[in-house]
Design an enzyme around this catalytic site. Structure first.
Site, PDB file in Angstrom:
ATOM      1  N   SER A 126       0.740  -1.333   0.100  1.00 46.03           N
ATOM      2  CA  SER A 126      -0.103  -0.104  -0.192  1.00 46.03           C
ATOM      3  C   SER A 126       0.712   1.240   0.030  1.00 46.03           C
ATOM      4  O   SER A 126       1.975   1.322   0.706  1.00 46.03           O
ATOM      5  CB  SER A 126      -0.952  -0.039   1.201  1.00 46.03           C
ATOM      6  OG  SER A 126      -1.379   1.247   1.518  1.00 46.03           O
TER       7      SER A 126
ATOM      8  N   GLU B  35       0.265   3.646   1.955  1.00 45.98           N
ATOM      9  CA  GLU B  35       0.402   4.119   3.131  1.00 45.98           C
ATOM     10  C   GLU B  35       1.718   3.800   3.538  1.00 45.98           C
ATOM     11  O   GLU B  35       1.964   4.280   4.810  1.00 45.98           O
ATOM     12  CB  GLU B  35      -0.807   3.548   4.034  1.00 45.98           C
ATOM     13  CG  GLU B  35      -2.161   3.711   3.675  1.00 45.98           C
ATOM     14  CD  GLU B  35      -2.481   5.204   4.328  1.00 45.98           C
ATOM     15  OE1 GLU B  35      -1.746   5.594   5.178  1.00 45.98           O
ATOM     16  OE2 GLU B  35      -3.633   6.087   3.701  1.00 45.98           O
TER      17      GLU B  35
ATOM     18  N   TYR C  13      -1.425   0.303  10.352  1.00 42.60           N
ATOM     19  CA  TYR C  13      -1.827  -0.238   9.094  1.00 42.60           C
ATOM     20  C   TYR C  13      -0.433  -0.401   8.439  1.00 42.60           C
ATOM     21  O   TYR C  13      -0.196  -1.148   7.752  1.00 42.60           O
ATOM     22  CB  TYR C  13      -2.886   0.291   8.530  1.00 42.60           C
ATOM     23  CG  TYR C  13      -3.062   0.015   7.008  1.00 42.60           C
ATOM     24  CD1 TYR C  13      -3.679  -1.262   6.658  1.00 42.60           C
ATOM     25  CD2 TYR C  13      -2.930   0.813   6.022  1.00 42.60           C
ATOM     26  CE1 TYR C  13      -3.745  -1.656   5.507  1.00 42.60           C
ATOM     27  CE2 TYR C  13      -2.888   0.276   4.669  1.00 42.60           C
ATOM     28  CZ  TYR C  13      -3.578  -0.615   4.401  1.00 42.60           C
ATOM     29  OH  TYR C  13      -3.764  -1.144   3.099  1.00 42.60           O
TER      30      TYR C  13
HETATM   31  P1  NAP Z   1     -11.302  -4.409   2.154  1.00 41.71           P
HETATM   32  O1  NAP Z   1     -12.479  -4.279   1.206  1.00 41.71           O
HETATM   33  O2  NAP Z   1     -11.343  -3.923   3.488  1.00 41.71           O
HETATM   34  O3  NAP Z   1     -11.126  -6.187   2.388  1.00 41.71           O
HETATM   35  C1  NAP Z   1     -10.435  -6.789   3.169  1.00 41.71           C
HETATM   36  C2  NAP Z   1     -10.695  -8.052   3.201  1.00 41.71           C
HETATM   37  O4  NAP Z   1      -9.762  -8.805   4.378  1.00 41.71           O
HETATM   38  C3  NAP Z   1     -12.160  -8.554   3.419  1.00 41.71           C
HETATM   39  O5  NAP Z   1     -12.334  -9.716   2.579  1.00 41.71           O
HETATM   40  C4  NAP Z   1     -11.863  -9.612   4.838  1.00 41.71           C
HETATM   41  O6  NAP Z   1     -12.953 -10.545   4.947  1.00 41.71           O
HETATM   42  C5  NAP Z   1     -10.510 -10.063   4.921  1.00 41.71           C
HETATM   43  N1  NAP Z   1     -10.124 -10.112   6.087  1.00 41.71           N
HETATM   44  C6  NAP Z   1     -10.002  -9.459   7.272  1.00 41.71           C
HETATM   45  N2  NAP Z   1      -9.428  -9.935   8.210  1.00 41.71           N
HETATM   46  C7  NAP Z   1      -9.016 -11.406   7.713  1.00 41.71           C
HETATM   47  C8  NAP Z   1      -8.534 -12.499   8.170  1.00 41.71           C
HETATM   48  N3  NAP Z   1      -8.012 -12.444   9.478  1.00 41.71           N
HETATM   49  N4  NAP Z   1      -8.079 -13.459   7.426  1.00 41.71           N
HETATM   50  C9  NAP Z   1      -8.533 -13.375   6.091  1.00 41.71           C
HETATM   51  N5  NAP Z   1      -9.193 -12.318   5.622  1.00 41.71           N
HETATM   52  C10 NAP Z   1      -9.534 -11.539   6.298  1.00 41.71           C
HETATM   53  O7  NAP Z   1     -10.028  -4.089   1.273  1.00 41.71           O
HETATM   54  P2  NAP Z   1      -9.744  -3.856  -0.278  1.00 41.71           P
HETATM   55  O8  NAP Z   1      -9.996  -2.484  -0.429  1.00 41.71           O
HETATM   56  O9  NAP Z   1     -10.307  -4.811  -1.008  1.00 41.71           O
HETATM   57  O10 NAP Z   1      -8.250  -3.950  -0.329  1.00 41.71           O
HETATM   58  C11 NAP Z   1      -7.637  -5.368  -0.556  1.00 41.71           C
HETATM   59  C12 NAP Z   1      -6.036  -5.331   0.134  1.00 41.71           C
HETATM   60  O11 NAP Z   1      -5.454  -4.328  -0.698  1.00 41.71           O
HETATM   61  C13 NAP Z   1      -6.135  -5.150   1.502  1.00 41.71           C
HETATM   62  O12 NAP Z   1      -4.940  -5.882   1.978  1.00 41.71           O
HETATM   63  C14 NAP Z   1      -5.647  -3.530   1.399  1.00 41.71           C
HETATM   64  O13 NAP Z   1      -5.074  -3.235   2.781  1.00 41.71           O
HETATM   65  C15 NAP Z   1      -4.759  -3.390   0.329  1.00 41.71           C
HETATM   66  N6  NAP Z   1      -4.858  -2.225  -0.337  1.00 41.71           N
HETATM   67  C16 NAP Z   1      -6.148  -1.478  -0.847  1.00 41.71           C
HETATM   68  C17 NAP Z   1      -5.986  -0.220  -1.322  1.00 41.71           C
HETATM   69  C18 NAP Z   1      -7.204   0.299  -1.759  1.00 41.71           C
HETATM   70  O14 NAP Z   1      -7.452   1.661  -1.930  1.00 41.71           O
HETATM   71  N7  NAP Z   1      -8.709  -0.243  -1.711  1.00 41.71           N
HETATM   72  C19 NAP Z   1      -4.761   0.491  -1.478  1.00 41.71           C
HETATM   73  C20 NAP Z   1      -3.666  -0.062  -1.238  1.00 41.71           C
HETATM   74  C21 NAP Z   1      -3.539  -1.548  -0.576  1.00 41.71           C
HETATM   75  P3  NAP Z   1     -14.022 -10.412   5.788  1.00 41.71           P
HETATM   76  O15 NAP Z   1     -15.439  -9.716   4.849  1.00 41.71           O
HETATM   77  O16 NAP Z   1     -14.668 -11.788   6.417  1.00 41.71           O
HETATM   78  O17 NAP Z   1     -14.034  -9.331   7.144  1.00 41.71           O
END
Ligand code: NAP
Length: 333
Positions: free
Chosen positions: A127, A129, A151
């Site tokens: 990320s 971040e 984070y």
């Molecule tokens: P998100 O919508 O918050 O989804 C997070 C996912 O992680 C959910 O499916 C959640 O499942 C799962 N999770 C949480 N705790 C877990 C555990 N203990 N074991 C397995 N799964 C778990 O995030 P996103 O926006 O799709 O982002 C995807 C990834 O990219 C993340 O790693 C995020 O940090 C990274 N990222 C995102 C952005 C962005 O702008 N979106 C930018 C940079 C990096 P539940 O539904 O079961 O809670």
């Protein structure tokens, strides 16, 4: 058919990626956390082609069992505690899932592995971040990290351990340093969706104000549908590497608010916006802007959806969603 294993399948990116890989002919396996995950039940109605597999990033045996069962060609590790504000109140959980969870996934790959000629390929969701208090602008793959939240710290560990396992054990492991990416599937807790949803509700007369922290923070915002393509492209290269994925443009939270209100024809947006310090982060990330040159040159990746189109897409989605909800409530009353 190639097999893909996605952690974080119920999240924004997991849904986009599942759709994309399915369209490319993959068998898509999604790791589901918990014994009766309500987000997964909803997702399976929309995407019945996903094959759910039980597992948790906090539990190594479950990851090993999942990989043994699926034997995937590609693993996309998107699961995380991903909301920066939550990471300040639950820092240990964030370190365990978002940070050490990556190490567990890599160890599971080392144990199960795939064949020498056909190793399991690993994508880690790093990320912007991690750059936090930025050392240079724009940020590239070479920019030093200075995270400003639990984070961000957990993501730095996840990134570094991915590079370390690639260098130490020869794993095919890539890290995508993704800048913010959004869309109608974004969780309501994130600032873009919080704004577009509130603006839709205000224009429908369902809500009267939008309560915000700083409007001055600047982010490089792209569209999630474009960014999941970059994840896949990374895993199709002969050699694993790390890539910044960004638009190269930055906008303030104020720009986001103004544009969202103008989408519903409201120009005097300040009447509806109230400041509350409770939404300020203990340490803020002021200016994120990525340089995606390496991704453009080596992957041939380009973002397709620009900022105005993205905000318009999200506001229109929330207008349709909120008016349907209001209509249902009226009919049931
Ligand atoms: P998100 O919508 O918050 O989804 C997070 C996912 O992680 C959910 O499916 C959640 O499942 C799962 N999770 C949480 N705790 C877990 C555990 N203990 N074991 C397995 N799964 C778990 O995030 P996103 O926006 O799709 O982002 C995807 C990834 O990219 C993340 O790693 C995020 O940090 C990274 N990222 C995102 C952005 C962005 O702008 N979106 C930018 C940079 C990096 P539940 O539904 O079961 O809670």
């Amino acid at each position: 058919m190639p097999k893909a294993f996605i952690t974080g399948i119920t999240g924004q990116d997991g849904q986009h990626l599942a759709e994309f890989l399915h369209s490319k002919g993959y068998d898509v396996f999604g790791m589901v956390k918990g014994q009766n995950n309500p987000r997964m039940s909803a997702l399976l109605e929309e995407m019945p082609f996903i094959e759910p597999v039980s597992g948790d990033l906090a539990d190594l045996p479950s990851l090993v069992a999942a990989l043994e069962f699926v034997q995937p060609d590609e693993i996309y590790n998107l699961g995380a505690i991903s909301f920066v504000a939550l990471s300040f109140t639950q820092p240990e959980l964030t370190a365990n899932v978002t940070g050490t969870g990556v190490l567990r996934m890599l160890e599971a790959i080392r144990m199960v592995g795939g064949t020498e000629n056909n190793p399991m390929r690993f994508y880690q969701a790093s990320s912007s971040e991690m750059f936090g208090k930025v050392r240079e602008t724009p940020q590239t793959e070479q920019t030093p990290f200075h995270p400003r939240s639990p984070y961000g710290c957990a993501k730095v560990f996840g990134h570094d351990i991915t590079v370390n396992y690639r260098e130490s054990y020869g794993l095919y492991a890539c890290s995508g340093i993704l800048f913010n990416h959004e869309g109608p599937r974004r969780g309501l807790e994130f600032v873009t969706r919080k704004v577009t949803n509130a603006v839709a509700r205000i224009s429908l007369g369902l809500q009267h104000e939008l309560v915000m922290g700083t409007l001055d923070a600047k982010r490089d915002w792209g569209y999630a549908g474009d960014y999941v393509k970059a994840m896949w492209m990374m895993l199709q290269q002969d050699e694993p590497s790390d890539f910044v994925i960004a638009t190269g443009e930055t906008h303030s939270v104020r720009d986001l608010v103004v544009r969202a209100f103008s989408e519903v024809g409201i120009d005097d947006w300040e009447r509806y916006v109230r400041y509350d310090p409770k939404f300020m982060r203990p340490a803020e990330v002021d200016l994120l802007i990525g340089d995606p040159t390496k991704a453009r040159e080596q992957l041939g990746w380009e973002p397709e959806v620009d900022f105005p189109t993205l905000i318009s897409m999200m506001v229109q989605h929330d207008l349709a969603l909120e008016s349907a909800k209001a209509e249902r409530a009226r009919r049931e009353a």
